[in-house]
Design a protein around this motif. Structure first.
Motif, PDB file in Angstrom:
ATOM      1  N   LEU A  60       0.843  -1.206   0.000  1.00  0.00           N
ATOM      2  CA  LEU A  60       0.000   0.000   0.000  1.00  0.00           C
ATOM      3  C   LEU A  60       0.872   1.248   0.000  1.00  0.00           C
ATOM      4  CD1 LEU A  60      -2.891   1.209   0.206  1.00  0.00           C
ATOM      5  CD2 LEU A  60      -2.582   1.245   2.687  1.00  0.00           C
ATOM      6  N   ASP A  61       0.639   2.086  -0.997  1.00  0.00           N
ATOM      7  CA  ASP A  61       1.350   3.360  -1.097  1.00  0.00           C
ATOM      8  C   ASP A  61       0.503   4.439  -0.446  1.00  0.00           C
ATOM      9  OD1 ASP A  61       2.731   5.614  -1.767  1.00  0.00           O
ATOM     10  OD2 ASP A  61       2.578   5.347  -3.936  1.00  0.00           O
ATOM     11  N   LEU A  62       1.033   5.064   0.609  1.00  0.00           N
ATOM     12  CA  LEU A  62       0.301   6.146   1.269  1.00  0.00           C
ATOM     13  C   LEU A  62       0.968   7.497   1.041  1.00  0.00           C
ATOM     14  CD1 LEU A  62      -0.727   4.533   4.689  1.00  0.00           C
ATOM     15  CD2 LEU A  62      -2.210   5.052   2.739  1.00  0.00           C
ATOM     16  N   GLY A  63       1.818   7.584   0.044  1.00  0.00           N
ATOM     17  CA  GLY A  63       2.482   8.859  -0.197  1.00  0.00           C
ATOM     18  C   GLY A  63       3.318   9.267   0.997  1.00  0.00           C
ATOM     19  N   ARG A  64       3.130  10.493   1.480  1.00  0.00           N
ATOM     20  CA  ARG A  64       3.949  10.981   2.593  1.00  0.00           C
ATOM     21  C   ARG A  64       3.439  10.505   3.952  1.00  0.00           C
ATOM     22  NH1 ARG A  64       1.648  15.664   5.152  1.00  0.00           N
ATOM     23  NH2 ARG A  64      -0.232  16.360   4.071  1.00  0.00           N
ATOM     24  N   PHE A  65       2.301   9.808   3.973  1.00  0.00           N
ATOM     25  CA  PHE A  65       1.728   9.410   5.254  1.00  0.00           C
ATOM     26  C   PHE A  65       2.324   8.093   5.748  1.00  0.00           C
ATOM     27  CE2 PHE A  65      -1.451  12.128   3.211  1.00  0.00           C
ATOM     28  CZ  PHE A  65      -1.511  13.134   4.166  1.00  0.00           C
ATOM     29  N   THR A  66       2.352   7.957   7.082  1.00  0.00           N
ATOM     30  CA  THR A  66       3.051   6.831   7.704  1.00  0.00           C
ATOM     31  C   THR A  66       2.106   5.737   8.191  1.00  0.00           C
ATOM     32  OG1 THR A  66       2.970   7.933   9.844  1.00  0.00           O
ATOM     33  CG2 THR A  66       4.909   8.336   8.479  1.00  0.00           C
ATOM     34  N   LYS A  67       0.821   6.016   8.176  1.00  0.00           N
ATOM     35  CA  LYS A  67      -0.142   5.028   8.652  1.00  0.00           C
ATOM     36  C   LYS A  67      -1.540   5.481   8.270  1.00  0.00           C
ATOM     37  CE  LYS A  67       0.681   3.358  12.902  1.00  0.00           C
ATOM     38  NZ  LYS A  67       1.099   1.973  12.721  1.00  0.00           N
ATOM     39  N   LEU A  68      -2.429   4.506   8.110  1.00  0.00           N
ATOM     40  CA  LEU A  68      -3.844   4.789   7.857  1.00  0.00           C
ATOM     41  C   LEU A  68      -4.640   4.125   8.962  1.00  0.00           C
ATOM     42  CD1 LEU A  68      -5.713   4.282   4.455  1.00  0.00           C
ATOM     43  CD2 LEU A  68      -6.528   3.149   6.518  1.00  0.00           C
ATOM     44  N   SER A  69      -5.507   4.882   9.635  1.00  0.00           N
ATOM     45  CA  SER A  69      -6.326   4.336  10.717  1.00  0.00           C
ATOM     46  C   SER A  69      -7.799   4.539  10.399  1.00  0.00           C
ATOM     47  CB  SER A  69      -6.011   5.031  12.045  1.00  0.00           C
ATOM     48  OG  SER A  69      -4.656   4.865  12.391  1.00  0.00           O
ATOM     49  N   VAL A  70      -8.618   3.564  10.788  1.00  0.00           N
ATOM     50  CA  VAL A  70     -10.046   3.591  10.456  1.00  0.00           C
ATOM     51  C   VAL A  70     -10.875   3.583  11.736  1.00  0.00           C
ATOM     52  CG1 VAL A  70     -11.900   2.425   9.210  1.00  0.00           C
ATOM     53  CG2 VAL A  70      -9.545   2.264   8.364  1.00  0.00           C
ATOM     54  N   PHE A  71     -11.821   4.517  11.818  1.00  0.00           N
ATOM     55  CA  PHE A  71     -12.720   4.636  12.969  1.00  0.00           C
ATOM     56  C   PHE A  71     -14.169   4.705  12.496  1.00  0.00           C
ATOM     57  CE2 PHE A  71      -8.716   6.253  14.415  1.00  0.00           C
ATOM     58  CZ  PHE A  71      -8.654   5.947  15.769  1.00  0.00           C
ATOM     59  N   ILE A  72     -15.088   4.237  13.371  1.00  0.00           N
ATOM     60  CA  ILE A  72     -16.508   4.301  13.032  1.00  0.00           C
ATOM     61  C   ILE A  72     -17.300   4.565  14.312  1.00  0.00           C
ATOM     62  CG2 ILE A  72     -16.993   1.834  13.359  1.00  0.00           C
ATOM     63  CD1 ILE A  72     -18.566   2.037  10.620  1.00  0.00           C
ATOM     64  N   CYS A  73     -18.428   5.255  14.186  1.00  0.00           N
ATOM     65  CA  CYS A  73     -19.270   5.532  15.359  1.00  0.00           C
ATOM     66  C   CYS A  73     -20.128   4.324  15.688  1.00  0.00           C
ATOM     67  CB  CYS A  73     -20.173   6.739  15.103  1.00  0.00           C
ATOM     68  SG  CYS A  73     -21.297   7.042  16.491  1.00  0.00           S
ATOM     69  N   HIS A  74     -20.043   3.878  16.961  1.00  0.00           N
ATOM     70  CA  HIS A  74     -20.884   2.770  17.419  1.00  0.00           C
ATOM     71  C   HIS A  74     -21.872   3.242  18.483  1.00  0.00           C
ATOM     72  CE1 HIS A  74     -18.332  -0.977  16.246  1.00  0.00           C
ATOM     73  NE2 HIS A  74     -18.927  -0.398  15.235  1.00  0.00           N
ATOM     74  N   ALA A  75     -21.943   4.538  18.700  1.00  0.00           N
ATOM     75  CA  ALA A  75     -22.649   5.040  19.882  1.00  0.00           C
ATOM     76  C   ALA A  75     -24.169   4.994  19.744  1.00  0.00           C
ATOM     77  CB  ALA A  75     -22.201   6.476  20.185  1.00  0.00           C
ATOM     78  N   THR A  76     -24.674   5.024  18.531  1.00  0.00           N
ATOM     79  CA  THR A  76     -26.128   5.178  18.376  1.00  0.00           C
ATOM     80  C   THR A  76     -26.767   4.055  17.568  1.00  0.00           C
ATOM     81  OG1 THR A  76     -25.917   6.494  16.350  1.00  0.00           O
ATOM     82  CG2 THR A  76     -25.874   7.692  18.447  1.00  0.00           C
ATOM     83  N   GLY A  77     -26.050   2.943  17.398  1.00  0.00           N
ATOM     84  CA  GLY A  77     -26.631   1.805  16.685  1.00  0.00           C
ATOM     85  C   GLY A  77     -26.976   2.115  15.246  1.00  0.00           C
ATOM     86  N   HIS A  95      -1.889   9.473   8.942  1.00  0.00           N
ATOM     87  CA  HIS A  95      -0.941   9.993   9.930  1.00  0.00           C
ATOM     88  C   HIS A  95       0.264  10.636   9.233  1.00  0.00           C
ATOM     89  CE1 HIS A  95      -2.486   7.351  13.381  1.00  0.00           C
ATOM     90  NE2 HIS A  95      -3.181   6.984  12.337  1.00  0.00           N
ATOM     91  N   PRO A  96       0.557  11.891   9.571  1.00  0.00           N
ATOM     92  CA  PRO A  96       1.754  12.514   8.996  1.00  0.00           C
ATOM     93  C   PRO A  96       3.032  12.073   9.683  1.00  0.00           C
ATOM     94  CG  PRO A  96       0.564  14.108  10.322  1.00  0.00           C
ATOM     95  CD  PRO A  96      -0.247  12.836  10.343  1.00  0.00           C
ATOM     96  N   ASN A  97       2.918  11.603  10.936  1.00  0.00           N
ATOM     97  CA  ASN A  97       4.105  11.188  11.696  1.00  0.00           C
ATOM     98  C   ASN A  97       3.879   9.823  12.322  1.00  0.00           C
ATOM     99  OD1 ASN A  97       3.782  14.466  12.537  1.00  0.00           O
ATOM    100  ND2 ASN A  97       5.639  13.802  11.494  1.00  0.00           N
ATOM    101  N   GLU A  98       4.941   9.056  12.355  1.00  0.00           N
ATOM    102  CA  GLU A  98       4.865   7.731  12.957  1.00  0.00           C
ATOM    103  C   GLU A  98       5.146   7.837  14.448  1.00  0.00           C
ATOM    104  OE1 GLU A  98       4.080   4.903  11.521  1.00  0.00           O
ATOM    105  OE2 GLU A  98       4.452   3.660  13.264  1.00  0.00           O
ATOM    106  N   ASP A  99       4.298   7.228  15.268  1.00  0.00           N
ATOM    107  CA  ASP A  99       4.587   7.145  16.691  1.00  0.00           C
ATOM    108  C   ASP A  99       3.992   5.859  17.243  1.00  0.00           C
ATOM    109  OD1 ASP A  99       5.233   7.445  19.294  1.00  0.00           O
ATOM    110  OD2 ASP A  99       4.398   9.455  19.519  1.00  0.00           O
ATOM    111  N   GLU A 100       4.716   4.780  17.030  1.00  0.00           N
ATOM    112  CA  GLU A 100       4.217   3.444  17.385  1.00  0.00           C
ATOM    113  C   GLU A 100       4.135   3.271  18.897  1.00  0.00           C
ATOM    114  OE1 GLU A 100       2.591  -0.074  16.070  1.00  0.00           O
ATOM    115  OE2 GLU A 100       3.077   1.708  14.951  1.00  0.00           O
ATOM    116  N   ASN A 101       4.823   4.137  19.666  1.00  0.00           N
ATOM    117  CA  ASN A 101       4.815   3.999  21.120  1.00  0.00           C
ATOM    118  C   ASN A 101       3.731   4.824  21.791  1.00  0.00           C
ATOM    119  OD1 ASN A 101       7.085   2.279  21.139  1.00  0.00           O
ATOM    120  ND2 ASN A 101       8.402   4.059  20.817  1.00  0.00           N
TER     121      ASN A 101
END
Ligand SMILES: [Zn+2]
Length: 216
Positions: A60-77, A95-101
């Protein structure tokens, strides 16, 4: 942003051997997200649930980004219309910067065990479509071979093509991740699929979009 062939995909699998590369994770708590930056639902305002993180690499090529994260709302069914790429009830973070810690954020979203992912050999989806065209392979059979968790290639839609268009007006976004409920049984309709796109015409960190289609 992405320069890889749009016809090559990499099937995701749970990582079981030390020699396999880590390409990301499903579930668990994400790395590299500060509590102050944790995505909140644009409809109900609640903290969203983390689903997946993918690292860039040959898969996966993300260009200048270091990670892709996925979120979804589960609060209202589902009342927040979490399937819609534009309503704000899901979020694709580039993510523009990597911070695995960095391990931060609200505990309410630590709901699934984190599964590390690896990839299998690249698959030539164009070759598969040529077999449909030239060798009489049924299209349904070809699509069945691609209906799994994967990076890149074409989206196997459950209910018709909903590829988001780039807000720049230059064309469709490109599939980065297709996610099922098989590797991790996310708290969303079993049999449904999520499609995460990245806008190849936009350099900014809002270039990712999620479309969700429910199981029948
Ligand atoms: Zn919401």
């Amino acid at each position: 942003m992405t320069t890889r062939s749009p016809w090559v995909s990499y099937r995701l699998a749970k990582k079981t051997e030390p020699s396999e590369p880590v390409v990301g994770s499903f579930g668990g708590h994400p790395r590299g997200i500060r509590a102050s930056e944790w995505p909140r639902c644009g409809v109900c305002g609640n903290a969203m649930c983390h689903m997946a993180q993918i690292n860039p690499g040959p898969w996966l090529d993300l260009g200048r980004f270091t990670k892709l994260s996925v979120f979804i709302c589960h609060a209202t069914g589902g009342r927040c219309e979490d399937w819609d790429p534009w309503k704000g009830a899901n979020r694709v973070v580039l993510h523009p910067n990597e911070d695995e810690n960095l391990y931060d954020g609200p505990p309410t979203v630590r709901v699934y065990r984190r599964k590390l992912l690896t990839v299998q050999q690249p698959l030539d989806e164009l070759g598969l479509m040529r077999r449909v065209k030239n060798e009489g392979m049924p299209m349904a059979d070809a699509l069945a071979e691609l209906r799994h968790d994967k990076l890149g290639g074409g989206a196997v839609w459950l209910h018709g093509d909903q590829t988001p268009q780039s807000p720049t007006g230059q064309g469709p976004m490109r599939l980065a991740l297709q996610l099922t409920t098989k590797l991790v049984s996310f708290d969303i309709t079993p049999g449904g699929m999520a499609y995460i796109f990245v806008d190849p015409f936009s350099p900014d960190d809002a270039a990712g979009r999620l479309v969700w289609q429910g199981g029948s």
